[in-house]
Design an enzyme around this catalytic site. Structure first.
Site, PDB file in Angstrom:
ATOM      1  N   GLU A   1       0.813  -1.223   0.000  1.00 28.03           N
ATOM      2  CA  GLU A   1       0.000   0.000   0.000  1.00 28.03           C
ATOM      3  C   GLU A   1       0.846   1.273   0.000  1.00 28.03           C
ATOM      4  O   GLU A   1       0.750   2.107   0.894  1.00 28.03           O
ATOM      5  CB  GLU A   1      -0.963  -0.034   1.197  1.00 28.03           C
TER       6      GLU A   1
ATOM      7  N   GLU B   1      -4.583  -9.872  -0.197  1.00 28.86           N
ATOM      8  CA  GLU B   1      -5.372  -9.846   1.037  1.00 28.86           C
ATOM      9  C   GLU B   1      -6.824 -10.118   0.656  1.00 28.86           C
ATOM     10  O   GLU B   1      -7.348  -9.523  -0.285  1.00 28.86           O
ATOM     11  CB  GLU B   1      -5.269  -8.491   1.752  1.00 28.86           C
TER      12      GLU B   1
END
Length: 625
Positions: A464, A532
């Site tokens: 991220e 994820e």
């Protein structure tokens, strides 16, 4: 060289006098020491003197001087988190930076002026400092050798002195930092370490976890003697038949003697010698070893071979080292990932290092317990979210057959996502020249330390951190250094402009089954991985079957990694009931906080199974190869 407090404020200064990263191999004076412990290693773990300061301005500036009176210092355990020793504040936060709402900060060289960024950490009213002191005498066996100090993990910025002399500076919290002590050694030595909770590295370490600081992994002295093997790269290769292979070994030697020699042996999984050779020692050596009738390494049969190395001078053995390795081949053919010629299915989980009493300070026994649970749940892969793990973890996964997505220590979530929106106005590292070398250094440290581990199938560029030129250069680094592994990155999703140039796989978080189908049925260019998914917070994981069913229909869908393995919760004694209880984010008056978001594991913080693990065990066992 003099240590400068202003280094905390400058992303262009991230290491000083730090030794180059190298392979994580163990070494001994001789083969016999393997059973009793290496005489070339001296642990510095234990009780250190300690002083806590609220900020750099209040710290004992000259504490590293040998004449300094440290009688008023406390004591603290090393390794350990400073917060869990009773100092500072316990604070959990996910996407935002921990200072949001308290301090105005923008990364240097972005939208803020030089005046606004000057002294942002070195002069901050709140930026705690831990001042550590310990003394040591070298073991007799280590005297006369080159000596370095090896910190496996220090969070977040550290200055090091020996006997009053400045030794070095480092910032990468989750990869080893090693410094040469040799010029300043005395009979009785004082080692001083000053740890700052935050520096500009904080903009790159915005992971979803409790924000601790301190010396939280092992510290040891390393004796680098004559004919020391300072680096090795063992590169097993498999031919197209998957029946035969070869090993290319590259070695680097320091402190070489004039008539040194090197002995190399290869042993199979039973300990049988299948190769041996003795060569003249050089500063750098390359050895090519063909091996027939190989046994492949995979999740079900993690077959390992052993490479042994002995160096000699005229008097005999000068050093012994060995390393396990396995034969396996990961590749992409027709947009599908194959492991050893079979389509790969990732039944994975993301894993933070965690213990409810000691946080990210964990032992080998803790790791073994995690692996036991992982194997029983039919989990075959772990993403080291979101930083390099302790060195023993990689050896354990080699042996257990658990493949790894080895993540670089990089997350700058708060610099580009604000209140849920993609807003990269001051994103780092971005395409900012002054932030380029620090992230490339983190990629290099990750690779150089762990490059020999068979269990690593993917290098991950971090988590991220958006996607721009500096991360593309990280991708290029891994592909150039290690083309036999795949590179992973998810940040192309918020910035698809780099879809073609970053990552071998299409990676996404929390896409629905319908969204996955839409990608795969509309000219998909890369195999698809959910780095994820499922997000096991509360009573979740009930929809796992709908994802697993896609594996039968779409070969380009390769599975993914559940978020996540273990709750991040801290065990405390309740002041009312006097019972031991688990506390999550927000339970420590920590603001800003993402509260119970720290509790989304398929097991509780103490390792106890949640009902969700039954779902994982069933479906991962049903869809396995």
């Amino acid at each position: 060289m003099k240590a400068m407090i202003e280094w905390l404020d400058d992303p262009q200064v991230y290491r000083m006098n730090q030794m180059n990263a190298h392979s994580d191999h163990l070494f001994y004076a001789n083969r016999e020491e393997v059973q009793k412990g290496s005489s070339r290693i001296q642990s510095l773990n234990g009780r250190w003197k300690f002083h806590y300061s609220k900020n750099a301005l209040e710290r004992p500036v000259n504490f590293f001087e040998k004449e300094f009176d440290s009688s008023g210092f406390d004591q603290i355990n090393v390794p350990g988190h400073i917060e869990l020793a009773g100092y500072d504040k316990i604070h959990y936060i996910n996407t935002m930076y921990p200072w949001e709402g308290h301090e105005f900060r923008r990364p240097p060289f972005t939208t803020a002026s030089q005046e606004e960024t000057a002294g942002m950490f070195s002069q901050a009213e709140y930026n705690p400092v831990g001042s550590y002191l310990t003394t040591f005498r070298l073991k007799e066996e280590m005297k006369g050798h080159s000596i370095s100090v090896f910190f496996e993990g220090v969070e977040q910025a550290m200055y090091v002195w020996l006997n009053g002399h400045f030794i070095g500076y480092a910032e990468d919290s989750f990869t080893p930092s090693e410094f040469d002590l040799t010029p300043y050694l005395e009979e009785e030595n004082q080692l001083a370490v000053e740890v700052h909770k935050r520096s500009t590295a904080a903009f790159l370490e915005d992971q979803d976890f409790f924000r601790f600081f301190g010396i939280f992994r092992d510290v040891k002295l390393v004796a680098r003697g004559c004919n020391h093997l300072k680096d090795m790269w063992i590169k097993p290769q498999v031919d197209n038949s998957f029946q035969n292979g070869w090993v290319d070994i590259h070695l680097a030697i320091e402190n070489k003697t004039t008539k040194g020699q090197l002995g190399v042996r290869i042993l199979d999984g039973t300990g049988y010698e299948i190769f041996q050779k003795k060569v003249v020692l050089k500063d750098e050596l390359s050895i090519h070893i063909p091996i027939e009738n190989i046994k492949l390494w995979d999740h079900f049969q993690p077959n390992l071979y052993t490479a042994e190395f002995e160096t000699f001078d005229e008097t005999g053995i000068t050093e012994y080292s060995s390393y396990p390795f396995g034969f396996r081949k990961i590749e992409i053919k027709d947009k599908v990932i194959y492991l050893n010629g079979r389509r790969m299915i990732i039944n994975g989980v993301n894993r933070h290092e965690w213990h409810p009493e000691t946080g990210r300070v964990i032992t080998i026994e803790d790791m073994k317990k995690d692996l036991e649970t992982i194997k029983k749940a039919n989990i075959n892969g772990v993403r080291t979210s979101h930083y390099p793990n302790q060195i023993p973890w990689y050896y354990l996964c080699d042996k257990a057959g658990v493949h790894l997505m080895a993540e670089t220590n990089l997350e700058s979530h708060g610099s580009w996502q604000k209140m849920g929106a993609f807003e990269p106005s001051y994103n780092v590292p971005g395409n900012i020249l002054q932030w380029r070398e620090i992230v490339l250094d983190r990629a290099k440290s990750n690779f150089e330390t762990f490059k020999n581990h068979t269990s690593i199938l993917f290098w991950s560029l971090g988590n991220e951190s958006y996607a721009e030129e500096n991360i593309r250069l990280m991708n290029d680094y891994f592909k150039e250094k290690d083309p036999d592994r795949l590179v992973h990155y998810e940040g192309n999703f918020p910035n698809p402009a780099f879809e073609e140039s970053i990552s071998d796989v299409k990676s996404c978080m929390y896409a629905s089954p319908t969204e996955i189908i839409n990608y795969l049925e509309n000219e998909a260019q890369k195999p698809f991985i959910l780095c994820e998914f499922m997000h096991d917070m509360g009573n979740s994981l009930g929809g796992l079957g709908s994802y697993m069913e896609l594996l039968k229909k779409y070969p380009m869908y390769q599975g993914g990694y559940i978020w996540d393995f273990k709750d991040q919760a801290i065990q405390v004694t309740d002041p009312i009931t006097q019972q031991k209880v688990m506390r999550y984010g927000g339970d420590f008056d920590d603001k800003p906080s993402d509260y119970e978001f720290s509790g989304n594991g398929i097991v509780f913080a103490d390792g106890q199974e949640k009902p969700a693990l039954q779902e994982v065990r069933y479906y991962y066992g049903k869809y396995s190869n």
